[in-house]
Write a protein that holds these residues in place. Structure first.
Motif, PDB file in Angstrom:
ATOM      1  N   GLU A 355       0.806  -1.222   0.000  1.00  0.00           N
ATOM      2  CA  GLU A 355       0.000   0.000   0.000  1.00  0.00           C
ATOM      3  C   GLU A 355       0.843   1.278   0.000  1.00  0.00           C
ATOM      4  OE1 GLU A 355      -3.392  -0.222   2.824  1.00  0.00           O
ATOM      5  OE2 GLU A 355      -2.667  -2.243   3.227  1.00  0.00           O
ATOM      6  N   GLU A 358      -0.624   3.603  -2.647  1.00  0.00           N
ATOM      7  CA  GLU A 358      -2.062   3.458  -2.869  1.00  0.00           C
ATOM      8  C   GLU A 358      -2.757   4.820  -2.815  1.00  0.00           C
ATOM      9  OE1 GLU A 358      -5.950   1.035  -1.078  1.00  0.00           O
ATOM     10  OE2 GLU A 358      -3.933   0.651  -0.284  1.00  0.00           O
ATOM     11  N   GLU A 377       1.811  -5.967  -1.797  1.00  0.00           N
ATOM     12  CA  GLU A 377       0.397  -5.979  -2.123  1.00  0.00           C
ATOM     13  C   GLU A 377      -0.200  -4.579  -2.056  1.00  0.00           C
ATOM     14  OE1 GLU A 377      -1.830  -7.101   2.006  1.00  0.00           O
ATOM     15  OE2 GLU A 377      -0.773  -8.745   1.010  1.00  0.00           O
ATOM     16  N   ARG A 378      -1.049  -4.286  -3.022  1.00  0.00           N
ATOM     17  CA  ARG A 378      -1.753  -3.004  -3.133  1.00  0.00           C
ATOM     18  C   ARG A 378      -0.803  -1.810  -3.228  1.00  0.00           C
ATOM     19  NH1 ARG A 378      -7.187  -4.104  -1.863  1.00  0.00           N
ATOM     20  NH2 ARG A 378      -7.480  -6.053  -0.727  1.00  0.00           N
ATOM     21  N   GLU A 381      -2.262   0.458  -5.884  1.00  0.00           N
ATOM     22  CA  GLU A 381      -3.706   0.333  -6.088  1.00  0.00           C
ATOM     23  C   GLU A 381      -4.364   1.712  -6.188  1.00  0.00           C
ATOM     24  OE1 GLU A 381      -7.517  -2.143  -4.321  1.00  0.00           O
ATOM     25  OE2 GLU A 381      -5.844  -1.700  -2.992  1.00  0.00           O
ATOM     26  N   ASN A 382      -5.279   1.822  -7.132  1.00  0.00           N
ATOM     27  CA  ASN A 382      -6.056   3.055  -7.347  1.00  0.00           C
ATOM     28  C   ASN A 382      -5.191   4.268  -7.681  1.00  0.00           C
ATOM     29  OD1 ASN A 382      -8.462   1.680  -6.858  1.00  0.00           O
ATOM     30  ND2 ASN A 382      -8.399   2.123  -4.676  1.00  0.00           N
ATOM     31  N   MET A 401      -3.044  -7.468  -5.607  1.00  0.00           N
ATOM     32  CA  MET A 401      -3.731  -6.186  -5.850  1.00  0.00           C
ATOM     33  C   MET A 401      -2.767  -5.028  -6.106  1.00  0.00           C
ATOM     34  SD  MET A 401      -6.917  -7.266  -5.266  1.00  0.00           S
ATOM     35  CE  MET A 401      -7.934  -5.825  -4.999  1.00  0.00           C
ATOM     36  N   SER A 402      -1.530  -5.329  -6.481  1.00  0.00           N
ATOM     37  CA  SER A 402      -0.496  -4.282  -6.533  1.00  0.00           C
ATOM     38  C   SER A 402      -0.799  -3.177  -7.547  1.00  0.00           C
ATOM     39  CB  SER A 402       0.876  -4.895  -6.816  1.00  0.00           C
ATOM     40  OG  SER A 402       0.830  -5.722  -7.950  1.00  0.00           O
ATOM     41  N   SER A 404      -4.076  -2.967  -8.928  1.00  0.00           N
ATOM     42  CA  SER A 404      -5.532  -2.985  -9.050  1.00  0.00           C
ATOM     43  C   SER A 404      -6.085  -1.570  -9.100  1.00  0.00           C
ATOM     44  CB  SER A 404      -6.138  -3.728  -7.852  1.00  0.00           C
ATOM     45  OG  SER A 404      -7.540  -3.619  -7.850  1.00  0.00           O
ATOM     46  N   CYS A 406      -5.762   0.633 -11.434  1.00  0.00           N
ATOM     47  CA  CYS A 406      -4.991   1.590 -12.253  1.00  0.00           C
ATOM     48  C   CYS A 406      -5.708   1.693 -13.598  1.00  0.00           C
ATOM     49  CB  CYS A 406      -3.544   1.130 -12.411  1.00  0.00           C
ATOM     50  SG  CYS A 406      -2.599   1.167 -10.867  1.00  0.00           S
ATOM     51  N   CYS A 429      -8.102  -2.869 -14.173  1.00  0.00           N
ATOM     52  CA  CYS A 429      -7.298  -2.032 -15.072  1.00  0.00           C
ATOM     53  C   CYS A 429      -8.062  -1.975 -16.397  1.00  0.00           C
ATOM     54  CB  CYS A 429      -5.894  -2.613 -15.246  1.00  0.00           C
ATOM     55  SG  CYS A 429      -4.881  -2.522 -13.750  1.00  0.00           S
TER      56      CYS A 429
END
Length: 480
Positions: A355, A358, A377-378, A381-382, A401-402, A404, A406, A429
């Motif tokens: 994160e 993130e 992870e993550r 993300e976003n 979710m790295s 996720s 995007c 994505c």
């Protein structure tokens, strides 16, 4: 309900065998499996879900292969943490810990506890959530339990009477109008995150209490040398954390209007979510005598600068150059950095924590140096503005979710050294139309490419596993 349940043990073993122990960090995913595998045991499933949400699984797994004394210490730690931070009864906690222990093959079981009649306890649901004056409900109360006063929509002032000795975790969670709190001299124990979600909190007074003190708008635990909570009001432009403070608790500055944080020489630990949603925070200033932390251009690093720990969320620079010696970017280090558009990574960087970037919604491109071996992870993300990602040649793992969410990401080539693509790594994505998977990939998680563009083309180079994965998930692919 004190012993392990065979149905849940079987279900959890199935989950771990198919997903690995890293799934312990993903409570939602484990719960989805349990819904399918043990559909008729809702109450027990809810207990396990709450226990796993507190990161208990990852703590318990450390007991594997340890001595009985070490196992006992780890289980006792988890038991006390869950007793403090949840509304679960003691034997419900024991049931969950024993079930997890057996499913993880740890080989340790806790014994049932005989329930005893305790002093008067105020529990969640005892007070309507629209009560303005809560004092009349607190008469003769010795303990305010987990979330007992949570989500009150009217109370603005809480004067806690002298009868109260314990205030459990999240006691005032989500009291959106709460402005003033007076803590009595009788309070002996105050739990974690008691004012989480109290975004209008303006005053905390600890009245003649031997352990808890209120210093310049900050509630402190002098016994454990911890800063527990700062007020949210815009009265304070800067917060100078009191000398002697060794730890800043989680959510201590949640949604604060603070612009600058001054960190003393005594501070040893900053909890992960200590500064969550501090969107006006522009600068951290660490006392030069601090042996754990340092600060450069308002950013917190480890004393040796090998780890970047916290980037101020409201820092207005559009670009940032990471210090040359930095090897690791800590978990949530850049989380929600509102103005950040580009980052220059050092050639010494090895790991990017979970994160870490993130919700950096203006971050445009990511070019990682060849020294990087893992993306947590993550991690991105976003990051909805990212269009291009250059992964380094030496990277071995792309975390769950790295990337996720995007939504502007169009294409990416997986380096030849990558062996694992995590669960949901490229989920949502929407513009991703091409991805190249090399021959060394041995694991692709569930939903790695779900909700991507319908025209997504997965190009596979000499990898039978990836081909089987695409077939089983009905993904369009080409062999290179």
């Amino acid at each position: 309900m004190n012993t392990a349940n065979a149905e849940f043990v079987t279900a959890l073993k199935y989950v771990f065998e198919n997903c690995g122990y890293e799934v312990l960090a993903d409570t939602r995913r484990i719960n989805a499996f349990m819904l399918d595998l043990v559909p008729k045991r809702g109450s027990e499933r809810e207990i396990l879900k709450k226990v796993l949400t507190e990161n208990t699984g990852n703590i318990l797994i450390k007991a594997y292969g340890q001595t009985d004394d070490d196992k006992k210490a780890i289980f006792s730690e988890c038991f006390e943490k869950l007793k403090e931070n949840t509304e679960l009864k003691e034997n419900e906690i024991i049931f969950a810990l024993n079930t997890l222990s057996e499913s993880l093959d740890i080989g340790y079981q806790l014994s049932e506890i005989k329930e005893e009649i305790s002093a008067k306890v105020l529990k969640k649901g005892d007070i309507p959530t629209n009560v303005r004056n809560i004092e009349e409900y607190l008469n003769d109360v010795a303990e305010i339990s987990y979330k007992a006063l949570s989500c009150n929509t009217e109370c603005e002032k809480a004067i806690i009477p002298e009868s109260v000795k314990q205030i459990k975790s999240k006691a005032f969670f989500g009291c959106t109008k709460l402005k003033q709190v007076i803590i009595p001299s009788s309070a002996e124990q105050i739990g974690e995150r008691i004012f989480e979600g109290c975004d209008k909190l303006e005053s905390i007074t600890a009245y003649k209490n031997a352990r808890y003190k209120s210093i310049n708008g900050m509630l402190t635990d002098t016994l454990n040398h911890e800063l527990m909570r700062a007020v949210n009001g815009n009265i304070y432009q800067n917060f100078s954390i009191p000398d002697g403070t060794e730890k800043i608790r989680a959510y201590a500055f949640e949604n604060s209007y603070v612009k600058k944080i001054e960190i003393p020489s005594t501070l040893k630990e900053i909890s992960l979510n200590a500064f969550v949603n501090c969107i006006y925070l522009e600068e951290y200033a660490v006392n030069p005598m601090n042996r754990i932390f340092s600060s450069y251009e308002g950013v917190v690093y480890s004393a040796d600068t090998k780890e970047l720990i916290r980037y101020p969320q409201g820092k207005r620079n559009t670009g940032y150059i990471i210090e040359d010696r930095t090897e690791r970017i800590a978990e949530k280090a850049f989380y929600g950095a509102e103005y950040l558009e580009n980052v220059t990574f050092t050639g010494s960087l090895k790991t990017i924590g979970a994160e870490s970037f993130e919700n950096c919604i203006k971050l445009r491109s990511v070019t990682l140096p060849n020294s990087v071996v893992s993306v947590g992870e993550r991690a991105f993300e976003n990051c909805t503005a990212i269009q291009n990602v250059m992964l380094p040649k030496g990277i071995e793992e792309i975390g769950d979710m790295s990337f996720s969410g995007c939504t502007m990401l169009k294409s990416i080539s997986i380096a030849q050294t990558v062996s694992r693509i995590g669960h949901g790594a490229f989920m949502k994505c929407h513009n991703l139309c091409r991805i190249v998977i090399q021959d060394k990939v041995k694991f692709i998680g569930d939903g790695a490419f779900s909700e991507c563009s319908p025209s997504l083309e997965i190009c596979i180079r000499n990898n039978d596993y990836a081909e089987i994965y695409c077939k089983s998930h009905r993904l369009k692919y080409n062999k290179l």
